[in-house]
Design a protein around this motif. Structure first.
Motif, short mmCIF file in Angstrom:
data_model
loop_
_atom_site.label_atom_id
_atom_site.label_comp_id
_atom_site.label_asym_id
_atom_site.label_seq_id
_atom_site.Cartn_x
_atom_site.Cartn_y
_atom_site.Cartn_z
N LEU A 172 45.72 15.29 -37.94
CA LEU A 172 46.99 15.09 -37.23
C LEU A 172 46.69 14.71 -35.79
N ILE A 173 47.11 13.53 -35.40
CA ILE A 173 46.80 13.01 -34.07
C ILE A 173 48.09 12.62 -33.37
N PHE A 194 41.94 27.58 -28.63
CA PHE A 194 41.95 26.22 -29.17
C PHE A 194 43.05 26.01 -30.21
N ASN A 195 43.17 26.92 -31.17
CA ASN A 195 44.16 26.74 -32.23
C ASN A 195 45.58 26.70 -31.67
N THR A 196 45.85 27.57 -30.70
CA THR A 196 47.18 27.58 -30.07
C THR A 196 47.44 26.25 -29.37
N LEU A 197 46.42 25.74 -28.69
CA LEU A 197 46.55 24.47 -27.97
C LEU A 197 46.89 23.32 -28.91
N ARG A 199 48.05 23.34 -31.98
CA ARG A 199 49.35 23.50 -32.65
C ARG A 199 50.50 23.12 -31.72
N ARG A 200 50.39 23.55 -30.49
CA ARG A 200 51.46 23.25 -29.53
C ARG A 200 51.58 21.75 -29.28
N LEU A 201 50.47 21.04 -29.38
CA LEU A 201 50.49 19.60 -29.16
C LEU A 201 50.73 18.82 -30.46
N ARG A 205 42.80 20.61 -35.96
CA ARG A 205 41.42 20.61 -35.48
C ARG A 205 40.79 19.21 -35.54
N LEU A 206 40.81 18.61 -36.73
CA LEU A 206 40.14 17.33 -36.89
C LEU A 206 40.84 16.24 -36.07
N GLY A 207 42.16 16.27 -36.03
CA GLY A 207 42.87 15.28 -35.22
C GLY A 207 42.51 15.38 -33.76
N ALA A 208 42.39 16.60 -33.25
CA ALA A 208 42.02 16.80 -31.84
C ALA A 208 40.61 16.29 -31.59
N TYR A 209 39.69 16.53 -32.51
CA TYR A 209 38.32 16.05 -32.32
C TYR A 209 38.27 14.53 -32.27
N ARG A 210 39.03 13.89 -33.14
CA ARG A 210 39.02 12.43 -33.16
C ARG A 210 39.62 11.83 -31.90
N LEU A 211 40.57 12.55 -31.30
CA LEU A 211 41.30 12.00 -30.16
C LEU A 211 40.67 12.33 -28.82
N VAL A 212 40.12 13.52 -28.66
CA VAL A 212 39.78 14.01 -27.32
C VAL A 212 38.62 13.26 -26.69
N GLY A 213 37.64 12.85 -27.46
CA GLY A 213 36.51 12.11 -26.92
C GLY A 213 35.50 12.98 -26.19
N ALA A 214 34.39 12.35 -25.79
CA ALA A 214 33.33 13.04 -25.06
C ALA A 214 33.84 13.43 -23.67
#
Length: 336
Positions: A172-173, A194-197, A199-201, A205-214
């Motif tokens: 989910l992105i 992390f999980n709260t963050l 969910r609020r957005l 987990r996987l969506g956040a990893y794909r989006l956040v970047g280095a």
């Protein structure tokens, strides 16, 4: 399948050519249905309430605790200790059997005694395995008898109505919240935030990893999964490996002493810790950094082709015998 009566299921299990998980997959039935076919024979339906079940399991003494998902199995030998109950989450905190449990998914439970083996088996509403406890020769026989008597439910005959399996939630992105994600990620002081963050957005987990970047998250080659375990073994790193499902997470803390690949499986075969990983299920591997008050928590995490989390691996903290600098060198080397 109409011919899969309880008697037929018992006969198929007795043939013993497949593990229950694989047999259930082949037959297209919930794994719990295989166990429930033994009601009145080798299985007793018991109360899955954690506040009753875990103290009864603790009384068994030394056992083997097994938690799995579709792609990975973790097995730990030890005794359940330091149980903390809760409405939404519970835990056992022990150097060997270290678990996080989510009560809403502990729906069906059975005490099984078949072929000289005794076990407690817990399943979710769909009949998928959440957690299993296998007794050993040293386990307390009187405590086993007490568990079967005290936790037995009144209805031992009515078949359970297993619901549909929840679909795997893919990545989910929320592209529009990328900068907010990066900013709030940088401000974290504990990994549990992390999980709260996410969910609020409105992500996961996987969506956040794909989006956040280095530098927060970096994709690694799929081959990094096997290389990770080989390097942990070769370098004698102390790690924490998390393997679980929606109802339970099993945790290993310590070294990996024995690696034995076999076909698609990568196996850890230590005396009191086994892990069985379907290496061919790994579709994505991520190197993740989360800020904490003690410094960055650095993990390697693997996902399957549907986006389901297979395992997470962290380096052990220095105050628990770990080598954070060595762990950092190890994971940075996985990129190649």
């Amino acid at each position: 399948m109409n011919d899969l009566t309880p008697a037929r299921l018992r006969a198929l299990k007795a043939e013993g050519t497949l593990r229950p998980f694989d047999l259930a997959q082949q037959l297209g039935v919930p794994e719990a249905a295989l166990v429930e076919a033994g009601l009145g024979h080798d299985a007793i339906r018991i109360d899955p309430t954690l506040g009753r079940l875990i103290p009864a399991v603790t009384a068994l003494g030394e056992v083997m605790a097994l938690t799995r998902n579709r792609s990975c199995v973790i097995e730990k030998v030890g005794t359940y200790h330091d149980f903390h109950d809760g409405d939404h989450a519970a835990m056992t905190l022990d150097t060997e059997i270290d678990m996080r449990m989510f009560p809403r998914n502990w729906v069906h439970a059975y005490a099984v005694e078949a072929g000289g083996r005794r076990s407690v088996q817990v399943f979710d509403a769909a009949g998928d395995a959440v957690h299993k406890v296998h007794l050993r020769d040293t386990s307390d026989a009187a405590a086993w008898d007490a568990l079967r008597h005290d936790l037995a439910l009144p209805d031992q005959q009515t078949p359970s109505a297993f619901g549909p399996r929840a679909p795997v939630e893919g990545a989910l992105i929320a592209e529009s919240r990328a900068e907010m994600l990066r900013s709030e990620w940088s401000a974290m002081s504990d990994t549990h935030q992390f999980n709260t963050l996410v969910r609020r957005l409105k992500m996961n987990r996987l969506g956040a990893y794909r989006l956040v970047g280095a530098p927060h998250a970096r994709a690694l080659p799929v081959a990094a999964s096997d290389a990770l375990f080989q390097a942990i073994h070769a370098q004698a790193q102390q790690v924490m490996v998390f393997v679980g499902n929606a109802g339970c997470i099993g945790i290993h803390s310590g070294p990996i002493l024995s690696l034995k690949p076999m076909g698609p499986w990568l196996n850890v075969m230590d005396d009191r810790f086994n892990l069985h990983l379907r290496a061919d299920h790994v579709a994505e591997v991520w190197l993740v950094r989360k800020p904490t008050k003690r410094g960055a928590a650095i993990s390697v995490e693997a996902f399957d082709d549907q986006g389901a989390l297979i395992y997470q691996c962290f380096g052990m903290r220095a105050d628990r015998g770990g080598d954070p600098e060595g762990w950092l060198r190890l994971v940075e080397g996985l990129a190649s």
